[in-house]
Design a protein around this motif. Structure first.
Motif, mmCIF file in Angstrom:
data_model
loop_
_atom_site.group_PDB
_atom_site.id
_atom_site.type_symbol
_atom_site.label_atom_id
_atom_site.label_comp_id
_atom_site.label_asym_id
_atom_site.label_seq_id
_atom_site.Cartn_x
_atom_site.Cartn_y
_atom_site.Cartn_z
ATOM 1 N N PRO A 1 5.721 7.046 -4.563
ATOM 2 C CA PRO A 1 5.236 5.870 -3.671
ATOM 3 C C PRO A 1 4.133 6.747 -2.664
ATOM 4 C CG PRO A 1 7.147 6.780 -3.006
ATOM 5 C CD PRO A 1 7.033 7.385 -4.241
ATOM 6 N N GLY A 2 3.241 5.892 -2.074
ATOM 7 C CA GLY A 2 2.256 6.415 -1.129
ATOM 8 C C GLY A 2 1.262 5.366 -0.665
ATOM 9 N N LEU A 3 0.166 5.879 0.044
ATOM 10 C CA LEU A 3 -0.812 4.857 0.592
ATOM 11 C C LEU A 3 -1.925 4.609 -0.165
ATOM 12 C CD1 LEU A 3 -0.008 3.706 3.486
ATOM 13 C CD2 LEU A 3 -1.459 5.326 4.458
ATOM 14 N N LEU A 4 -2.236 3.392 -0.521
ATOM 15 C CA LEU A 4 -3.547 3.174 -1.322
ATOM 16 C C LEU A 4 -4.509 2.856 -0.331
ATOM 17 C CD1 LEU A 4 -1.884 0.366 -3.535
ATOM 18 C CD2 LEU A 4 -2.336 2.790 -4.205
ATOM 19 N N LEU A 5 -5.736 3.604 -0.525
ATOM 20 C CA LEU A 5 -6.860 3.230 0.457
ATOM 21 C C LEU A 5 -7.747 2.727 -0.216
ATOM 22 C CD1 LEU A 5 -7.017 7.256 1.822
ATOM 23 C CD2 LEU A 5 -6.135 4.964 2.813
ATOM 24 N N PRO A 6 -8.653 1.916 0.646
ATOM 25 C CA PRO A 6 -9.643 0.839 -0.131
ATOM 26 C C PRO A 6 -10.577 1.885 -1.249
ATOM 27 C CG PRO A 6 -9.717 0.703 2.000
ATOM 28 C CD PRO A 6 -8.938 1.872 1.968
ATOM 29 N N ARG A 7 -10.842 1.242 -2.438
ATOM 30 C CA ARG A 7 -11.809 1.783 -3.163
ATOM 31 C C ARG A 7 -11.537 3.397 -3.814
ATOM 32 N NH1 ARG A 7 -17.226 -0.059 -3.585
ATOM 33 N NH2 ARG A 7 -17.197 -2.411 -3.129
ATOM 34 N N ALA A 8 -10.105 3.335 -3.655
ATOM 35 C CA ALA A 8 -9.454 4.683 -4.288
ATOM 36 C C ALA A 8 -9.704 4.831 -5.630
ATOM 37 C CB ALA A 8 -8.041 4.745 -3.928
ATOM 38 N N ASN A 9 -10.048 6.062 -6.000
ATOM 39 C CA ASN A 9 -10.378 6.401 -7.395
ATOM 40 C C ASN A 9 -8.989 6.398 -8.364
ATOM 41 O OD1 ASN A 9 -10.175 8.897 -9.542
ATOM 42 N ND2 ASN A 9 -12.340 8.561 -9.366
ATOM 43 N N LEU A 10 -9.220 5.877 -9.630
ATOM 44 C CA LEU A 10 -8.181 5.673 -10.265
ATOM 45 C C LEU A 10 -8.549 6.484 -11.876
ATOM 46 C CD1 LEU A 10 -7.706 1.608 -10.341
ATOM 47 C CD2 LEU A 10 -6.401 3.410 -9.352
ATOM 48 N N THR A 11 -7.316 7.320 -12.338
ATOM 49 C CA THR A 11 -7.340 7.818 -13.400
ATOM 50 C C THR A 11 -6.372 7.581 -14.355
ATOM 51 O OG1 THR A 11 -6.520 9.799 -12.497
ATOM 52 C CG2 THR A 11 -9.133 9.790 -12.964
ATOM 53 N N PHE A 12 -6.362 7.507 -15.497
ATOM 54 C CA PHE A 12 -4.957 7.119 -16.321
ATOM 55 C C PHE A 12 -4.818 8.441 -17.399
ATOM 56 C CE2 PHE A 12 -7.132 4.576 -19.725
ATOM 57 C CZ PHE A 12 -8.025 4.136 -19.038
ATOM 58 N N LEU B 1 -5.825 13.445 -19.451
ATOM 59 C CA LEU B 1 -6.601 12.461 -18.996
ATOM 60 C C LEU B 1 -7.087 11.640 -20.111
ATOM 61 C CD1 LEU B 1 -8.113 11.935 -16.290
ATOM 62 C CD2 LEU B 1 -9.854 13.158 -17.067
ATOM 63 N N VAL B 2 -7.124 10.401 -19.911
ATOM 64 C CA VAL B 2 -7.735 9.363 -21.257
ATOM 65 C C VAL B 2 -9.061 9.401 -20.914
ATOM 66 C CG1 VAL B 2 -7.655 7.146 -21.958
ATOM 67 C CG2 VAL B 2 -5.360 8.303 -21.200
ATOM 68 N N LEU C 1 -12.360 16.048 -8.528
ATOM 69 C CA LEU C 1 -12.092 17.299 -9.555
ATOM 70 C C LEU C 1 -10.601 17.513 -9.561
ATOM 71 C CD1 LEU C 1 -13.640 19.446 -11.053
ATOM 72 C CD2 LEU C 1 -13.603 21.113 -9.287
ATOM 73 N N GLY C 2 -9.968 17.636 -8.534
ATOM 74 C CA GLY C 2 -8.471 17.719 -8.508
ATOM 75 C C GLY C 2 -7.734 16.576 -9.219
ATOM 76 N N ALA C 3 -8.426 15.470 -9.794
ATOM 77 C CA ALA C 3 -7.778 14.293 -10.163
ATOM 78 C C ALA C 3 -7.948 14.532 -11.633
ATOM 79 C CB ALA C 3 -8.321 13.117 -9.915
ATOM 80 N N GLN C 4 -9.050 15.539 -12.137
ATOM 81 C CA GLN C 4 -9.474 15.441 -13.456
ATOM 82 C C GLN C 4 -9.014 16.736 -13.977
ATOM 83 O OE1 GLN C 4 -12.818 14.043 -14.999
ATOM 84 N NE2 GLN C 4 -13.046 12.331 -13.753
ATOM 85 N N ILE C 5 -8.742 17.980 -13.292
ATOM 86 C CA ILE C 5 -8.312 19.048 -13.728
ATOM 87 C C ILE C 5 -6.985 19.280 -13.070
ATOM 88 C CG2 ILE C 5 -10.715 19.912 -14.522
ATOM 89 C CD1 ILE C 5 -10.413 21.886 -12.183
#
Ligand SMILES: Nc1ncnc2c1ncn2[C@@H]1O[C@H](COP(=O)(O)OP(=O)(O)OP(=O)(O)O)[C@@H](O)[C@H]1O
Ligand SMILES: CC(=O)C(=O)O
Ligand SMILES: [K+]
Ligand SMILES: [Mg+2]
Length: 575
Positions: free
Chosen positions: A244-255, A261-262, A350-354
């Motif tokens: 859980p956590g806080l969603l901020l407007p226009r937050a980046n999404l990775t799957f 990382l896809v 960068l921290g969301a991709q590596i």
């Protein structure tokens, strides 16, 4: 540019410069105490009796967002009150070398708030085209321009593109939305009207619903919130919140799938989207100083953008900053850095991709390479994130800021800390005091620059400039001079001196407001606007008089001066 190397060292007592200035003291040695927030115009210390050039104002063609042609009297110097006060109070050896970039958001977009940021040390205002409308950004640009014109600041503007990575839509006006453990949320590629159904967010990338698979892990902002994809219904993807956590407007999404990382069709999205091109047109028309390109993958896009800007802007002096925030940008790091005019280590994405534990070494590598290749480098994101909620930063955040300052990055960026919250001034104070403290500690420890700088220029004339700057910086350290002075029309020599990270501050005198603003991003440079001639003696006389009149330097200060008109190094005491 002359290729004969005019190298002379004049020691002060015998210097003609010294004699001239001694015999002609400035007529008005006034040094009014400027209150920190007070207005200033172009500071005019009337020293016309010293000035051999014609007394009529010199028209300086202003090619940046200063707008049109600005008058700069031949006997005035442009500097802001904050720099002036800082120099008077702490002595100029102690001025801050690390520059500060503030992201402007709803909490900081008013004139007074912008002024408070400038007073707090903001060197560059960053506008992020992910958020807000072009009209909103235009108003911010106009206010920064007004601040510069009315109060003498040289705050540069950096426009940051949205890029075409996957992100959520805005939350129909809500500042955030809380996702709780186990809740089912819908991520939809459908456009929603003004109301947002409960636990529903939109996704900007049309291929999202097709690309994801049941079982994939969906990370918001690199892991601030996590979901698992449980079901797909046409354009809607149902996901269960697992962290859980806080969603901020226009937050980046990775799957992510099986821990990786896809990168499917989303990896084929263009770096500069159709919307980004419109934003770039807007930025060029508004005369922004820097355009930062998000999710750069290769040098090609930087080259393409640079030729596009060159064809469009009046004088092609919008600098292009490559944001390093993806796996591809790391793979092609050196070619990207070489192609760009500066680099941002965009640690958020960068921290969301590596893996997070690789971010510090990536940062160090990028910073090192940029310094070698003579490109300004900015470290961004989460420097003081906890201050959005708490009154003081964490010890770890202070250590992170210190680390970047020790690596002698050109600039540090505040993001949400200055965009969303009223803590911006407090956060700036922290960045300012930590930078000053670490920089001073390094000087006290006599930790000179350890980096061996490679030759970067190819032409002979440029090599002369480079050698002069390297030697001047080296001499400045060995002789423990108080300041380096550089007279530069294009800013190039100032930038070469900054690259050497000398112990003393660099006073960069330039004739246009646009170069002055651009130099404001670079380490150790204190940019002034001054009209000057090819006659260095007269330039120095004038500068000494004007700065002494302002109480910014004093007799006896030891200075080394270089210029890009006359390739020389001069050493002298201020008369
Ligand atoms: N113009 C704006 N209008 C509204 N909110 C903004 C604006 N600029 C920034 N913000 C807020 O500040 C936060 C941090 O800003 P920042 O520029 O770091 O953006 P970001 O969305 O995290 O993405 P990125 O920097 O990767 O483009 C944003 O998430 C947003 O909530
Ligand atoms: C600044 C930015 O874009 C990031 O950190 O992702
Ligand atoms: K952006
Ligand atoms: Mg980013």
């Amino acid at each position: 540019m002359s290729q004969s190397l005019n190298f002379f060292i004049s020691s002060s007592p015998n210097s003609t410069i010294a004699k001239q200035s001694y015999s002609k003291p400035c007529a008005q040695a006034f040094s009014p105490k400027f209150p920190f927030k007070s207005a200033r115009k172009s500071i005019t210390a009337s020293c016309s009796d010293l000035d051999s050039s014609p007394p009529s104002p010199i028209l300086v063609s202003d090619n940046g967002n200063g707008g049109g042609v600005t008058e700069l009297s031949s006997s005035s110097i442009e500097v802001d009150t904050v720099t002036e006060t800082e120099m008077k109070e702490n002595g100029f050896r102690s001025t801050r070398r690390t520059k500060l970039v503030c992201t402007i958001g709803p909490a900081t977009c008013g004139f007074q708030q912008l002024e408070a940021l400038a007073v707090g040390g903001m060197n560059v205002a960053r506008i992020n085209m992910c958020h807000g409308t072009r009209d909103w950004h235009k108003r911010v640009i106009e206010m920064v321009r007004r601040l510069n014109e009315e109060k003498g600041y040289a705050v540069a503007i950096m426009m940051d593109t949205e890029g075409s990575e996957i992100h959520m839509g805005d939350l129909c006006g809500a500042p955030s939305a809380k996702a709780e453990d186990g809740e089912i949320w819908t991520f939809s590629v459908r456009a929603l009207d003004s109301t947002r159904p409960e636990r529903t967010v939109t996704v900007n990338y049309d291929g999202f619903a097709e690309d994801v698979q049941v079982g994939d892990e969906l990370l918001v902002d690199g892991g601030m919130v996590r979901f698992e994809v449980i079901e797909k219904f046409g354009p809607d993807v149902k996901c269960k919140c697992t962290d859980p956590g806080l969603l901020l407007p226009r937050a980046n999404l990775t799957f992510w799938r099986d821990g990786s990382l896809v990168r499917e069709r989303n990896a084929m999205l263009p770096t500069i989207s159709p919307k980004d091109w419109l934003d770039i047109d807007f930025g060029v028309a508004e005369g922004v100083d820097f355009i930062a390109i998000s999710f750069v993958k290769s040098a090609e896009v930087i080259n393409q953008l640079k030729s596009y800007i060159k064809a469009r802007s009046r004088d092609g002096d919008v600098a292009v900053i490559a944001k390093i925030e993806s796996i591809d940008s790391l793979k092609n790091l050196e070619e990207i850095i070489r192609a760009s005019d500066g680099v941002m280590v965009a640690r958020g994405d960068l921290g969301a991709q590596i893996p997070l534990e690789q971010v510090p070494s990536a940062q160090q590598k990028i910073v090192h390479l940029c310094r070698q290749l003579h490109k300004p480098v900015i470290v961004a994101s989460q420097l003081l994130e906890s201050m959005i909620e708490y009154p003081t930063p964490t010890r770890a955040e202070v250590a992170d800021v210190s680390e970047a300052v020790r690596h002698r990055v050109d600039a540090l960026t505040l993001s949400g800390e200055s965009g969303m919250d009223r803590i911006s001034e407090k956060a700036l104070t922290v960045l300012r005091s930590v930078s000053l403290r670490i920089e001073r500690w390094w000087r006290e420890e006599k930790r000179h620059e350890a980096m061996e700088l490679e030759d970067i220029t190819s032409s002979f004339a440029d090599s002369i400039s480079e050698e002069i700057c390297n030697s001047a910086a080296n001499m400045a350290n060995n002789l423990e001079v108080d300041a380096l002075f550089v007279y530069t029309k294009t800013g190039h020599m100032a930038s070469l001196l900054s690259r050497c990270r000398p112990d003393c501050p660099i006073f960069a005198f330039t004739t246009t407001t646009s170069v002055r603003r651009r130099l404001n991003l670079q380490w150790g440079l204190i940019p002034f606007r001054l009209s000057f001639s090819d006659d260095m003696e007269s330039n120095l006389n004038k500068t000494f008089s004007l700065l002494k009149a302002r109480g910014m330097i004093k007799s006896g200060d030891l200075v080394i001066a270089v210029s890009d008109m006359l390739q020389s190094i001069q050493v002298m005491n201020v008369p």
